[in-house]
Scaffold this active site. Structure first.
Site, PDB file in Angstrom:
ATOM      1  N   ASP A  26       0.789  -1.300   0.104  1.00  0.00           N
ATOM      2  CA  ASP A  26       0.029   0.199  -0.081  1.00  0.00           C
ATOM      3  C   ASP A  26       0.680   1.094   0.034  1.00  0.00           C
ATOM      4  OD1 ASP A  26      -1.882   2.155   0.653  1.00  0.00           O
ATOM      5  OD2 ASP A  26      -2.517   1.292   2.487  1.00  0.00           O
ATOM      6  N   GLY A  48      -9.966   4.113  -5.978  1.00  0.00           N
ATOM      7  CA  GLY A  48      -8.509   3.524  -6.346  1.00  0.00           C
ATOM      8  C   GLY A  48      -7.577   4.132  -5.265  1.00  0.00           C
ATOM      9  N   ASP A  50      -6.211   7.050  -5.414  1.00  0.00           N
ATOM     10  CA  ASP A  50      -6.902   8.267  -4.966  1.00  0.00           C
ATOM     11  C   ASP A  50      -7.542   8.270  -3.630  1.00  0.00           C
ATOM     12  OD1 ASP A  50      -7.328  11.121  -5.112  1.00  0.00           O
ATOM     13  OD2 ASP A  50      -8.604  10.888  -7.145  1.00  0.00           O
ATOM     14  N   SER A 139      -2.692   5.017 -14.161  1.00  0.00           N
ATOM     15  CA  SER A 139      -3.757   4.666 -15.044  1.00  0.00           C
ATOM     16  C   SER A 139      -3.998   3.098 -15.382  1.00  0.00           C
ATOM     17  CB  SER A 139      -3.200   5.102 -16.623  1.00  0.00           C
ATOM     18  OG  SER A 139      -3.387   6.608 -16.706  1.00  0.00           O
ATOM     19  N   THR A 140      -3.190   2.480 -14.485  1.00  0.00           N
ATOM     20  CA  THR A 140      -3.414   1.039 -14.786  1.00  0.00           C
ATOM     21  C   THR A 140      -4.594   0.330 -13.892  1.00  0.00           C
ATOM     22  OG1 THR A 140      -1.847   0.184 -12.772  1.00  0.00           O
ATOM     23  CG2 THR A 140      -0.794   0.624 -15.076  1.00  0.00           C
ATOM     24  N   GLY A 141      -5.399   1.187 -13.367  1.00  0.00           N
ATOM     25  CA  GLY A 141      -6.519   0.717 -12.402  1.00  0.00           C
ATOM     26  C   GLY A 141      -7.715   0.957 -13.275  1.00  0.00           C
ATOM     27  N   ILE A 142      -8.671   1.822 -12.774  1.00  0.00           N
ATOM     28  CA  ILE A 142      -9.793   2.461 -13.334  1.00  0.00           C
ATOM     29  C   ILE A 142      -9.558   3.093 -14.849  1.00  0.00           C
ATOM     30  CG2 ILE A 142     -11.651   4.090 -12.965  1.00  0.00           C
ATOM     31  CD1 ILE A 142     -11.012   3.845  -9.820  1.00  0.00           C
ATOM     32  N   TYR A 143      -8.483   3.414 -15.016  1.00  0.00           N
ATOM     33  CA  TYR A 143      -8.286   4.192 -16.405  1.00  0.00           C
ATOM     34  C   TYR A 143      -8.072   3.185 -17.339  1.00  0.00           C
ATOM     35  CZ  TYR A 143      -8.959   8.974 -15.018  1.00  0.00           C
ATOM     36  OH  TYR A 143      -9.725  10.104 -14.428  1.00  0.00           O
TER      37      TYR A 143
HETATM   38  N1  AR6 Z   1      -1.523   1.576  -3.278  1.00  0.00           N
HETATM   39  C1  AR6 Z   1      -0.648   1.408  -4.299  1.00  0.00           C
HETATM   40  N2  AR6 Z   1      -1.322   1.089  -5.296  1.00  0.00           N
HETATM   41  C2  AR6 Z   1      -2.575   1.141  -5.472  1.00  0.00           C
HETATM   42  C3  AR6 Z   1      -3.356   1.304  -4.409  1.00  0.00           C
HETATM   43  C4  AR6 Z   1      -2.545   1.623  -3.063  1.00  0.00           C
HETATM   44  N3  AR6 Z   1      -3.237   1.915  -1.844  1.00  0.00           N
HETATM   45  N4  AR6 Z   1      -4.726   1.305  -4.587  1.00  0.00           N
HETATM   46  C5  AR6 Z   1      -4.511   1.050  -6.037  1.00  0.00           C
HETATM   47  N5  AR6 Z   1      -3.448   0.920  -6.491  1.00  0.00           N
HETATM   48  P1  AR6 Z   1      -6.357   3.650 -10.000  1.00  0.00           P
HETATM   49  P2  AR6 Z   1      -6.072   5.076 -12.583  1.00  0.00           P
HETATM   50  C6  AR6 Z   1      -3.011   0.542  -7.932  1.00  0.00           C
HETATM   51  O1  AR6 Z   1      -7.680   2.985 -10.460  1.00  0.00           O
HETATM   52  O2  AR6 Z   1      -6.330   3.848 -13.288  1.00  0.00           O
HETATM   53  C7  AR6 Z   1      -9.523   7.278  -9.406  1.00  0.00           C
HETATM   54  O3  AR6 Z   1     -11.093   7.418  -9.276  1.00  0.00           O
HETATM   55  C8  AR6 Z   1      -3.974  -0.273  -8.746  1.00  0.00           C
HETATM   56  O4  AR6 Z   1      -3.869  -1.417  -8.595  1.00  0.00           O
HETATM   57  O5  AR6 Z   1      -6.495   3.941  -8.644  1.00  0.00           O
HETATM   58  O6  AR6 Z   1      -4.892   6.276 -12.807  1.00  0.00           O
HETATM   59  C9  AR6 Z   1      -9.182   8.741  -9.659  1.00  0.00           C
HETATM   60  O7  AR6 Z   1      -9.751   9.669  -9.043  1.00  0.00           O
HETATM   61  C10 AR6 Z   1      -3.659   0.215 -10.091  1.00  0.00           C
HETATM   62  O8  AR6 Z   1      -2.422  -0.621 -10.525  1.00  0.00           O
HETATM   63  O9  AR6 Z   1      -6.035   4.938 -10.864  1.00  0.00           O
HETATM   64  C11 AR6 Z   1      -9.345   8.915 -11.152  1.00  0.00           C
HETATM   65  O10 AR6 Z   1     -10.731   9.207 -11.632  1.00  0.00           O
HETATM   66  C12 AR6 Z   1      -3.111   1.754  -9.671  1.00  0.00           C
HETATM   67  O11 AR6 Z   1      -2.884   1.674  -8.290  1.00  0.00           O
HETATM   68  C13 AR6 Z   1      -9.221   7.245 -11.717  1.00  0.00           C
HETATM   69  O12 AR6 Z   1      -9.303   6.472 -10.436  1.00  0.00           O
HETATM   70  C14 AR6 Z   1      -3.672   2.693 -10.318  1.00  0.00           C
HETATM   71  O13 AR6 Z   1      -5.145   2.481 -10.110  1.00  0.00           O
HETATM   72  C15 AR6 Z   1      -7.456   7.049 -12.024  1.00  0.00           C
HETATM   73  O14 AR6 Z   1      -7.578   5.801 -12.576  1.00  0.00           O
END
Ligand code: AR6
Length: 194
Positions: A26, A48, A50, A139-143
């Protein structure tokens, strides 16, 4: 200081590749000078990583984001740009917020925009005299950016920046899952030994 025992142990668990560390876990527990937030252009929070950063860091971060929106960033933060705030209650002193591209098949400048996120976050860290910075997989999660391609961009941009700049002295890649860890290990081993 919250989570003091965790703060002390993450370094022992991280793998080292010169000035780069790879840590699975984390990002909100890290005591680097800054952690990077994969934000959205509103800067007002989301899911995510954020959501996790705002939850762990408390309302001070959102207050500062609101002030940014009331000032220079009235229209929000553009994709690829980066801006710094306090870390609030986090162990990290600062949060650097950047907005990654939404994956749209790869022909909408996604690689260039993702590269900008890494470069601009590192530039903001250097301008603020920060020694260490930690990145999630922007960008590798929700995006929806494919993880192998995103890893290639992340590692390439960070290595290029470190080669050209003394600060930040240390960059941590934080991965959440084992698949992502393997991708970074492979890329970092290939690139740092090349
Ligand atoms: N620690 C480390 N990595 C994490 C954590 C954490 N606590 N939580 C998630 N990840 P994402 P995005 C990883 O979806 O794709 C938000 O709503 C996760 O597994 O957080 O850039 C924003 O407000 C993934 O590999 O970000 C935007 O609207 C990575 O972090 C949108 O999501 C990014 O996943 C941005 O989407």
């Amino acid at each position: 200081m919250p989570n003091q025992s965790l703060n002390n142990s993450w370094r022992a668990q991280a793998q080292s590749f010169g000035r780069i560390l790879l840590y699975q876990g984390d990002i909100t527990i890290l005591d680097t000078d800054a952690i990077v937030n994969a934000a959205n252009s509103s800067l007002l929070g989301g899911g995510g990583v954020d959501g996790a950063i705002h939850r762990a860091g408390g309302p001070q971060i959102l207050d500062e984001c609101r002030r940014l929106r009331a000032g220079h960033y009235g229209k929000g933060l553009r994709t690829g740009e980066a801006v710094i705030t306090t870390g609030g209650r986090l162990s990290a002193k600062h949060v650097i917020h950047t907005v990654g591209p939404v994956w749209n098949g790869g022909h909408k400048q996604e690689p260039e925009l993702l590269a900008n996120c890494y470069r601009n976050s590192l530039r903001v860290a250097a301008e603020n005299g920060l020694h260490s910075i930690a990145f999630p997989g922007i960008s590798t999660g929700i995006y929806g950016y494919p993880k192998p391609e995103a890893t290639t961009v992340a590692v390439r941009e960070v290595l290029a920046f470190l080669e050209a700049h003394a600060q930040p002295a240390e960059v941590v890649f934080v991965v959440f899952d084992a698949e992502n860890k393997r991708l970074y290990e492979r890329e970092l081993t290939a690139k740092t030994l090349a």
